[in-house]
Motif scaffolding. Sequence first.
Motif, PDB file in Angstrom:
ATOM      1  N   LEU A  56       0.834  -1.200   0.000  1.00 26.97           N
ATOM      2  CA  LEU A  56       0.000   0.000   0.000  1.00 26.97           C
ATOM      3  C   LEU A  56       0.870   1.252   0.000  1.00 26.97           C
ATOM      4  O   LEU A  56       0.567   2.226  -0.711  1.00 26.97           O
ATOM      5  CB  LEU A  56      -0.925  -0.005   1.215  1.00 26.97           C
ATOM      6  CG  LEU A  56      -1.877   1.186   1.343  1.00 26.97           C
ATOM      7  CD1 LEU A  56      -2.770   1.315   0.120  1.00 26.97           C
ATOM      8  CD2 LEU A  56      -2.706   1.064   2.618  1.00 26.97           C
TER       9      LEU A  56
ATOM     10  N   GLY B 243      -6.004   7.617  -6.614  1.00 27.57           N
ATOM     11  CA  GLY B 243      -5.324   6.341  -6.740  1.00 27.57           C
ATOM     12  C   GLY B 243      -4.354   6.322  -7.908  1.00 27.57           C
ATOM     13  O   GLY B 243      -4.202   7.321  -8.628  1.00 27.57           O
TER      14      GLY B 243
ATOM     15  N   PHE C 203      -6.981   4.373  -3.408  1.00 21.56           N
ATOM     16  CA  PHE C 203      -6.690   4.194  -1.986  1.00 21.56           C
ATOM     17  C   PHE C 203      -7.137   5.388  -1.161  1.00 21.56           C
ATOM     18  O   PHE C 203      -6.978   5.407   0.067  1.00 21.56           O
ATOM     19  CB  PHE C 203      -5.194   3.959  -1.766  1.00 21.56           C
ATOM     20  CG  PHE C 203      -4.300   4.949  -2.477  1.00 21.56           C
ATOM     21  CD1 PHE C 203      -4.171   6.261  -2.034  1.00 21.56           C
ATOM     22  CD2 PHE C 203      -3.589   4.558  -3.600  1.00 21.56           C
ATOM     23  CE1 PHE C 203      -3.357   7.164  -2.692  1.00 21.56           C
ATOM     24  CE2 PHE C 203      -2.757   5.458  -4.271  1.00 21.56           C
ATOM     25  CZ  PHE C 203      -2.647   6.770  -3.806  1.00 21.56           C
TER      26      PHE C 203
ATOM     27  N   VAL D 121      -7.714  -1.014  -1.143  1.00 24.77           N
ATOM     28  CA  VAL D 121      -7.687  -0.644  -2.559  1.00 24.77           C
ATOM     29  C   VAL D 121      -8.989  -1.058  -3.230  1.00 24.77           C
ATOM     30  O   VAL D 121      -9.447  -2.202  -3.081  1.00 24.77           O
ATOM     31  CB  VAL D 121      -6.491  -1.294  -3.293  1.00 24.77           C
ATOM     32  CG1 VAL D 121      -6.617  -1.116  -4.809  1.00 24.77           C
ATOM     33  CG2 VAL D 121      -5.170  -0.691  -2.812  1.00 24.77           C
TER      34      VAL D 121
END
Length: 264
Positions: free
Chosen positions: A118, A147, A202, A217
Amino acid sequence: MSRLILNRRRLLGLGAAGAGSLVLAGCDQFDFLGARNDPVRNFLERANQLTYSAQRALVGEQALAKEFSESEIRQGQRPNGSTDPRNIELYRDLEASGFAAYKLRIIGLVETPKEYSLAELQNMPARTQITRHDCVEGWSCIAKWTGVPLSRLLDEAKVQPTAKFVVYHCYDQMGGGLSAPEAYYTSSDLIDAFHPQTIAAFGLNGAALPVANGAPVRIRIERALGYKQPKYVHTIELVDSFAKFGMGQGGYWEDHGYDWYGGI
């Protein structure tokens, strides 16, 4: 004329999805949606393929979904579908650690399988977009998503020429009751996967993506209905067919009667 055709396309998509929900609810008159060789279902599937081809021809591969201003965000993003996969031990452990051990994998028909934490995703060049989420239940919601463009991740993995589809595997499960829980998944074609607005999100509305909205996600495919926006994604798999997944229709809801394309 094109607006009329596209509105009709959306109506067809909503109708197919709504009929699919009636199958899950046990409405006998819609049993044909669960029968793979039923002539009525086969007719609807041919109609879906026709509208998919028509929309591709009318809209174009790179046409963007409408984006909005921050002043048009009226509320928090309403959760849809599964909102809490904590019954899955692996997910529960990942959440407890702040998703520090999370990995997003790119596998299948790629030359270089990839794996991203992440933190790595968050440190990549990101895209932020304010778009409208349209649910088959009839509601919509405008939100700001942040994202990594999925195209970047796929380019790094080097998609092989034989790949035709992208399958998104998720931590959450659906079903239960009289049926055993099934791992949630859905899919898209390569056109939607490489679309500039398709992101591995995210962030939501300027903060970390909440669990109810798909943390860590969620894939956003902005030209598609809500059930094509998979949450809790852990693996992205490039494939040449759906034969080995579920009932072979390209997704959990698709296996239960929904339109595969789900485009707007």
